[in-house]
Design an enzyme around this catalytic site. Structure first.
Site, mmCIF file in Angstrom:
data_model
loop_
_atom_site.group_PDB
_atom_site.id
_atom_site.type_symbol
_atom_site.label_atom_id
_atom_site.label_comp_id
_atom_site.label_asym_id
_atom_site.label_seq_id
_atom_site.Cartn_x
_atom_site.Cartn_y
_atom_site.Cartn_z
ATOM 1 C CG HIS A 1 -0.426 -0.029 2.530
ATOM 2 N ND1 HIS A 1 0.234 1.051 3.059
ATOM 3 C CD2 HIS A 1 -0.418 -0.980 3.489
ATOM 4 C CE1 HIS A 1 0.623 0.761 4.289
ATOM 5 N NE2 HIS A 1 0.249 -0.473 4.574
ATOM 6 C CG HIS B 1 4.082 -1.469 2.312
ATOM 7 N ND1 HIS B 1 2.835 -1.981 2.083
ATOM 8 C CD2 HIS B 1 4.415 -1.851 3.567
ATOM 9 C CE1 HIS B 1 2.432 -2.655 3.141
ATOM 10 N NE2 HIS B 1 3.364 -2.575 4.068
ATOM 11 C CB CYS C 1 1.597 -7.140 20.075
ATOM 12 S SG CYS C 1 0.674 -6.530 18.637
ATOM 13 C CB CYS D 1 4.469 -5.689 17.378
ATOM 14 S SG CYS D 1 3.497 -4.215 17.615
ATOM 15 C CB CYS E 1 -0.707 -3.310 20.429
ATOM 16 S SG CYS E 1 0.312 -2.731 19.069
ATOM 17 C CG HIS F 1 -0.902 -4.198 15.335
ATOM 18 N ND1 HIS F 1 0.381 -4.000 15.787
ATOM 19 C CD2 HIS F 1 -0.808 -4.409 14.007
ATOM 20 C CE1 HIS F 1 1.214 -4.109 14.776
ATOM 21 N NE2 HIS F 1 0.532 -4.343 13.690
ATOM 22 C CE LYS G 1 1.431 2.219 10.578
ATOM 23 N NZ LYS G 1 1.968 1.005 11.158
ATOM 24 C CE LYS H 1 0.501 -5.577 7.424
ATOM 25 N NZ LYS H 1 1.847 -5.532 6.954
HETATM 26 O O1 ME8 Z 1 7.346 -4.199 9.959
HETATM 27 N N1 ME8 Z 1 2.952 5.214 6.737
HETATM 28 O O2 ME8 Z 1 6.842 -5.061 7.883
HETATM 29 P P1 ME8 Z 1 5.545 -4.219 7.470
HETATM 30 C C1 ME8 Z 1 4.238 5.153 6.399
HETATM 31 N N2 ME8 Z 1 8.533 -7.026 8.241
HETATM 32 N N3 ME8 Z 1 4.922 3.998 6.215
HETATM 33 C C2 ME8 Z 1 4.256 2.853 6.379
HETATM 34 C C3 ME8 Z 1 2.892 2.833 6.757
HETATM 35 C C4 ME8 Z 1 2.230 4.090 6.923
HETATM 36 N N4 ME8 Z 1 0.937 4.192 7.233
HETATM 37 N N5 ME8 Z 1 2.505 1.547 6.852
HETATM 38 C C5 ME8 Z 1 3.601 0.779 6.543
HETATM 39 C C6 ME8 Z 1 7.547 -4.988 9.051
HETATM 40 N N6 ME8 Z 1 4.654 1.562 6.255
HETATM 41 C C7 ME8 Z 1 8.712 -5.957 9.141
HETATM 42 C C8 ME8 Z 1 9.975 -5.183 8.866
HETATM 43 S S1 ME8 Z 1 12.615 -5.020 8.517
HETATM 44 C C9 ME8 Z 1 13.933 -5.942 8.875
HETATM 45 C C10 ME8 Z 1 11.245 -5.990 8.939
HETATM 46 C C11 ME8 Z 1 6.002 1.099 5.839
HETATM 47 O O3 ME8 Z 1 5.007 -4.872 6.246
HETATM 48 C C12 ME8 Z 1 7.082 1.648 6.749
HETATM 49 O O4 ME8 Z 1 8.305 1.555 6.096
HETATM 50 O O5 ME8 Z 1 4.638 -4.057 8.629
HETATM 51 C C13 ME8 Z 1 7.037 0.659 7.887
HETATM 52 O O6 ME8 Z 1 8.194 0.709 8.688
HETATM 53 C C14 ME8 Z 1 6.916 -0.625 7.110
HETATM 54 O O7 ME8 Z 1 6.064 -0.298 5.996
HETATM 55 C C15 ME8 Z 1 6.349 -1.774 7.906
HETATM 56 O O8 ME8 Z 1 6.133 -2.828 7.029
#
Ligand code: ME8
Length: 660
Positions: free
Chosen positions: A33, A36, A141, A144, A158, A161, A310, A313
């Site tokens: 989304h 990301h 959680c 997380c 949390c 979430h 925020k 998903k």
């Molecule tokens: O945390 N605004 O994966 P994830 C801005 N797999 N950035 C956002 C966002 C938002 N509303 N939502 C998501 C994980 N992001 C782990 C990470 S790293 C070794 C492992 C972006 O799929 C942002 O970069 O939950 C956030 O840190 C990341 O997606 C979290 O992705």
């Protein structure tokens, strides 16, 4: 301030030969989304910027594929974890090129090379006594994928979430992170740019004021098998942070790869604040235990929100990158993402703010300057850039402004202040537009004695455009390339340190006229309304949600009732945007005769990806006109918190087959 700048410049000069940038590796429990997309665009922009200033660069992104959440998501779709992760990981990999994002490597935590690296690191850290087996009870959680401590909770939940964590008691392996607490505090204090912007550095330091808990890094295989087996105990797997963070090393072929020795000292991680603790605390202490220098810098941004929530998903309020690209194009989407968020702070997404930004900055400021300047160049100088004359006049402002702008832009971009860097370039574009108004070249052209002045004005306008194109190229690569090519240059030579200098035009450089780079988006009022509706849940959707939640209250029907509904397999042969509504798609399907179906799924599916799919439709629904297009049937989809899913049937089913 001056001293700080000098030190930074000295450091930048030393370090400016290499740049390694990473994004978080994204969980594959849902599709990409806008959140990301933002982190990944930031990394791509930084990668392009560093290449432009002459650095050798490496850009890594990928997917995080182990853990409970992934297994749950796979089961929901009736797939094995492997089938499911292959599918979603590919969706991420396919999304990035749509936004003109080109990583050097796309890593998956299920790659055999990565699993080997994780096991090698675990064994090393275990052998040196930094991993211990213990019983632990805590609040976990699942969102997380970590234990939370009491003071992180808001109203017992949390904060990310919005669910109460689960109490878990288990024997597990722990990484003795607390051993490295004091070292980490000292390192952060000695390296002020280690975590930026500053507020996040302070947040980590304040966390480190309390004694650190050790980090649980395993799960018993009785409860979870979808992880990396511990090399020293086959009854456990590791997953989440001890698995995921190590991707940044595997991506460079640690330990023996040439890329590792070349790029690790220049490692820059981009993340949002949700994963600050793992990156600001777990990761540096893990690196210390492994015996690797800490990364160079952690760059932390805020959240994209929709109506103060925020975007995520789990809350189901997401905007798909495909939708942005279809509506605005890749360049304009990248521009709005960089311009509408101050790096480090939260920002709100709205369709209208993107439209306004595109019309004002791209269609008007940049677009008008380009078309006015090239039209005049063709009219008054046969499309050939005259030599610079260096005459006093309003055009001098441009020469002077660019002389200061280039180092300032470089410093802002180095500091991840992309929004400010763009703002400074836009000041130049506005100044150039003003120079046209004040010098009135059409008047100068009437007076032979003003010929040199006209030459100088035209020179300054065209050179401002060329330099601006170079400066915006990390963010707007397509538009910048078009401008540069229209002047007969190649991006390879121009998006480079030599392209960053004033004075490359002249000697009769021929400039081609370009069609508008960014046509205005409109009529904005109606579009905005449709989009707002698309963002909001419609009343009907809300009712549907409630019905879903109260599933047990479904009313019974008889088989006769059900047989009134004719379900058929339909093949989607064409999918396009509805001409009058953003939320709707117009589908042409074969079932087996061709018919049109209007479906409210535009936010969830890109039209290109629908063509060829065999889906299920209600074939005997009374035709209705939806925003001027007659819909002859209804497409069936399934809905859960990750969004909508097509009801697809196997590809060898004949279109028109009855579903019973
Ligand atoms: O945390 N605004 O994966 P994830 C801005 N797999 N950035 C956002 C966002 C938002 N509303 N939502 C998501 C994980 N992001 C782990 C990470 S790293 C070794 C492992 C972006 O799929 C942002 O970069 O939950 C956030 O840190 C990341 O997606 C979290 O992705």
């Amino acid at each position: 301030m001056a001293l700080k700048t000098l030190i930074r410049k000295a450091r930048a000069n030393q370090m400016n030969s290499r740049f390694y940038v990473t994004t978080p590796i994204y969980y594959v429990n849902a599709e990409p989304h806008l959140g990301h997309a933002y982190s990944t665009v930031v990394a791509d922009v930084q990668n392009r910027f560093h290449r432009l200033i002459g650095d050798e660069t490496f850009f890594l992104t990928g997917t995080d594929e182990h853990g409970d959440k992934i297994v749950q998501a796979a089961h929901k779709q009736g797939l094995s974890p492997k089938e499911y992760t292959d599918k979603i990981s590919q969706k991420f990999a396919e999304t990035w090129p749509l936004l003109n994002i080109h990583p050097d490597r796309f890593i998956r935590t299920t790659d055999p090379q990565h699993i080997k690296t994780v096991q090698m690191v675990l064994q090393k850290v275990y052998d040196q006594g930094d991993i211990e087996f213990r019983e632990y009870e805590g609040l976990y959680c699942f969102g997380c994928e970590r234990f939370l401590i009491e003071r992180e909770l808001v109203d017992g939940k949390c904060p990310d979430h919005k669910v109460e964590p689960t109490k878990l008691k288990e024997k597990n392996y722990f990484f003795l992170m607390s051993k490295y607490q004091q070292w980490l505090i000292d390192h952060i204090k000695a390296n002020p740019d280690f975590i930026t912007p500053e507020r996040y550095k302070n947040e980590v330091l304040s966390f480190l004021k309390e004694p650190l808990d050790d980090l649980c890094i395993s799960r018993p295989v009785t409860r979870l098998t979808w992880g990396v087996p511990l090399p020293f105990d086959e009854n456990f797997v590791t997953y989440v942070w001890f698995d995921a963070l190590i991707n940044y090393l595997t991506g460079l072929d640690y330990p023996d790869g040439e890329n590792f020795s070349k790029f690790w000292p220049a490692a820059n991680h981009v993340i949002a604040k949700d994963i600050l603790k793992p990156h600001g605390i777990y990761w540096p202490t893990m690196l210390r235990a492994i015996g690797i220098e800490p990364y160079k810098a952690l760059h932390v941004h805020g959240y994209w929100k929709i109506k103060e929530e925020k975007m995520s998903k789990s809350l189901g309020n997401i905007i798909r990158p495909q939708w942005l690209v279809e509506n605005f194009g890749a360049d304009a989407t990248r521009y709005c993402l960089m311009r509408e968020m101050s790096f480090g702070l939260d920002a709100s997404f709205s369709h209208q703010s993107f439209v306004t930004r595109i019309n004002a900055d791209l269609a008007n400021d940049l677009g008008n300057l380009l078309s006015r300047s090239t039209t005049m160049l063709h009219k008054f100088r046969q499309g050939l850039v005259p030599d610079e004359k260096g005459i006093k006049g309003p055009q001098d402002d441009l020469r002077n402004y660019f002389a200061n702008l280039i180092p300032k832009w470089q410093e802002l971009m180095t500091d991840f202040q992309m929004h400010n860097a763009l703002q400074e370039v836009w000041k130049a574009l506005n100044m150039a537009n003003k120079v046209i108004d004040t010098t009135a070249p059409w008047q100068l052209a009437k007076d032979e004695s003003q010929s040199d002045l006209l030459d100088d004005v035209m020179y300054c306008l065209m050179e401002s455009l060329r330099l601006s194109a170079v400066l915006i190229s990390p963010v707007l690569p397509d538009a910048a390339e078009k401008i540069i090519r229209s002047m007969g240059f190649e991006p390879e030579t121009e998006f480079s340190p030599q392209g960053l200098k004033w004075g490359r035009l002249g000697n009769g450089t021929k400039v081609e006229k370009l069609p508008p780079l960014f046509p205005r988006i409109g009529p904005s009022k109606k579009d905005a309304k449709d989009a707002q509706k698309a963002q909001k849940k419609s009343k009907k959707d809300k009712v549907k949600d409630m019905a879903e939640k109260e599933g047990s209250k479904d009313e019974f029907i008889t088989i006769d009732d059900f047989q009134k509904v004719h379900l058929r397999v339909a093949e989607i042969v064409k999918a396009e945007k509805h001409p009058n509504a953003d939320r709707l798609l117009k589908l042409t399907v074969k079932a087996p005769e061709e018919r049109t179906i209007v479906a409210g799924i535009a936010e969830h599916f890109s039209p290109d990806l629908l063509v060829g799919k065999k889906v299920v439709i209600v074939a005997n629904l009374k035709p209705v006109k939806l925003r001027g297009v007659t819909s002859q049937g209804m497409l069936l989809v399934a809905k859960d918190e990750s969004g909508l899913h097509l009801l697809e049937v196997s590809s060898d089913t004949e279109p028109g087959a009855k579903v019973s």
